[in-house]
Design a protein around this motif. Structure first.
Motif, PDB file in Angstrom:
ATOM      1  N   PHE A  19     -37.206 -13.679  24.504  1.00 19.22           N
ATOM      2  CA  PHE A  19     -38.292 -14.120  23.629  1.00 19.22           C
ATOM      3  C   PHE A  19     -39.595 -14.335  24.392  1.00 19.22           C
ATOM      4  CE2 PHE A  19     -34.426 -15.576  21.374  1.00 19.22           C
ATOM      5  CZ  PHE A  19     -34.625 -14.914  20.177  1.00 19.22           C
ATOM      6  N   ASP A  20     -40.681 -14.297  23.631  1.00 13.84           N
ATOM      7  CA  ASP A  20     -41.989 -14.609  24.207  1.00 13.84           C
ATOM      8  C   ASP A  20     -41.962 -16.039  24.742  1.00 13.84           C
ATOM      9  OD1 ASP A  20     -42.666 -12.129  23.228  1.00 13.84           O
ATOM     10  OD2 ASP A  20     -43.677 -12.917  21.439  1.00 13.84           O
ATOM     11  N   THR A  23     -41.574 -19.737  22.796  1.00 12.78           N
ATOM     12  CA  THR A  23     -41.303 -19.577  21.358  1.00 12.78           C
ATOM     13  C   THR A  23     -39.846 -19.825  20.984  1.00 12.78           C
ATOM     14  OG1 THR A  23     -40.841 -17.192  21.506  1.00 12.78           O
ATOM     15  CG2 THR A  23     -43.149 -17.860  21.211  1.00 12.78           C
ATOM     16  N   GLY A  48     -36.864 -16.981  17.861  1.00 18.29           N
ATOM     17  CA  GLY A  48     -38.148 -17.022  18.538  1.00 18.29           C
ATOM     18  C   GLY A  48     -38.944 -15.772  18.229  1.00 18.29           C
ATOM     19  N   SER A  49     -39.957 -15.535  19.023  1.00 12.02           N
ATOM     20  CA  SER A  49     -40.855 -14.405  18.813  1.00 12.02           C
ATOM     21  C   SER A  49     -40.638 -13.347  19.892  1.00 12.02           C
ATOM     22  CB  SER A  49     -42.311 -14.898  18.849  1.00 12.02           C
ATOM     23  OG  SER A  49     -43.217 -13.817  18.828  1.00 12.02           O
ATOM     24  N   GLY A  52     -44.454 -11.024  19.177  1.00 14.07           N
ATOM     25  CA  GLY A  52     -45.066 -11.474  17.937  1.00 14.07           C
ATOM     26  C   GLY A  52     -44.216 -11.338  16.702  1.00 14.07           C
ATOM     27  N   LEU A  54     -40.665 -12.186  14.581  1.00 13.08           N
ATOM     28  CA  LEU A  54     -39.556 -13.130  14.509  1.00 13.08           C
ATOM     29  C   LEU A  54     -38.228 -12.419  14.721  1.00 13.08           C
ATOM     30  CD1 LEU A  54     -38.396 -15.964  13.801  1.00 13.08           C
ATOM     31  CD2 LEU A  54     -38.437 -15.239  11.395  1.00 13.08           C
TER      32      LEU A  54
END
Length: 266
Positions: A19-20, A23, A48-49, A52, A54
């Motif tokens: 994930f980013d 996030t 999370g992202s 960008g 989901l």
């Protein structure tokens, strides 16, 4: 015992890498087996992202009870799928487990069946990507191959339907040659990058449009003379990039995902 406060485990590191930064939100953090004093469960779940977008994920944490699957782990994965289907977001499954909790007997086998049902029910509705980061044999390998795309890591992943199929320094040729894995990455970082790239390319669900914003000029000059196979695909793709699939299986045909004018093509 591992420090639950620090949460410095292989599975958590794998989850954070997907994930980013900043996030990831863990779900079911306080769910655990009854009668045990261990402040964690072998299966880590959350969302999370990813660039960008989901996404949801579950990880079999080999640093927590060897990643063994039981009814509690199945409960967490089922709830994760319920959330992912409700909002229409992809699921990433990271497989690295010594097997089931053998002391549970039949309920342990039931746990595998419940996870299979989750994957089967979500098929065609949301994208599902399996990342094999360690041992994934028997029933676990069946589940991993049910995902839309399965990613393995050379010399790390051990994926087979029975233990005698994956031996030697590099354990992935069996899975690659049989078409069980779509991507056989050189290392763990490349495998995670492939998963993130797929999440970025693929639509969120079966009602979403697989368009990606692109700054690549649609009228840029393209030279394809002398190119063939994957080089040709990349030559005409946005940013000259494409995600190749099943390179080690039936190499007389090249398959890949690529963007053309911001639109996903196969």
């Amino acid at each position: 015992m591992l420090s639950f406060e620090k949460q410095e485990t292989k599975g958590r590191a794998e989850m954070l890498a997907l994930f980013d930064a900043g996030t990831f939100v863990e779900t079911g953090a306080f769910v655990r087996r009854k009668g045990e004093d261990q402040p964690y469960d072998a299966v880590l779940t959350g969302y999370g992202s990813v660039n960008g977008k989901l996404a949801f994920a579950f990880v079999q944490d080999s640093d927590r009870k060897a990643g063994a699957l039981d009814e509690v782990g199945a409960d967490k994965i089922e709830k994760l799928y319920e959330q992912a289907l409700r909002v229409g977001a992809p699921v990433i499954g990271v497989f690295d487990s010594a097997g089931a909790v053998v002391y549970d007997g039949a309920p342990a086998l039931t746990a595998y069946g419940r996870v299979m049902k989750c994957v089967s029910s979500a098929s065609g509705i949301i994208p599902q990507i399996a990342l094999v980061q360690g041992i994934c044999t028997g029933m676990a390998s069946v589940i991993a191959t049910m995902f839309d795309v399965t990613v393995t890591v050379k010399s790390v992943s051990e994926m087979a339907f029975h233990s005698g199929s994956a031996k030697g320094e590099d354990k992935t040729p069996y899975a690659e040659n049989c078409g069980l894995c779509a991507i056989n990455a050189e290392d763990e970082a490349s495998a995670v990058a492939s998963v993130r790239a797929l999440i970025t390319l693929l639509p969120r669900n079966n009602r979403d449009v697989a368009d990606v914003e692109t700054a690549d000029a649609p009228d840029r000059a393209v030279t394809v003379e002398g190119l063939s196979g994957l080089d040709l695909i990349r030559g005409v793709s946005d940013y000259a990039r494409a995600v190749a699939l099943y390179e080690g299986y039936g190499d007389e045909i090249v398959t890949a995902f690529a963007l053309l004018g911001g639109r996903l093509c196969g």
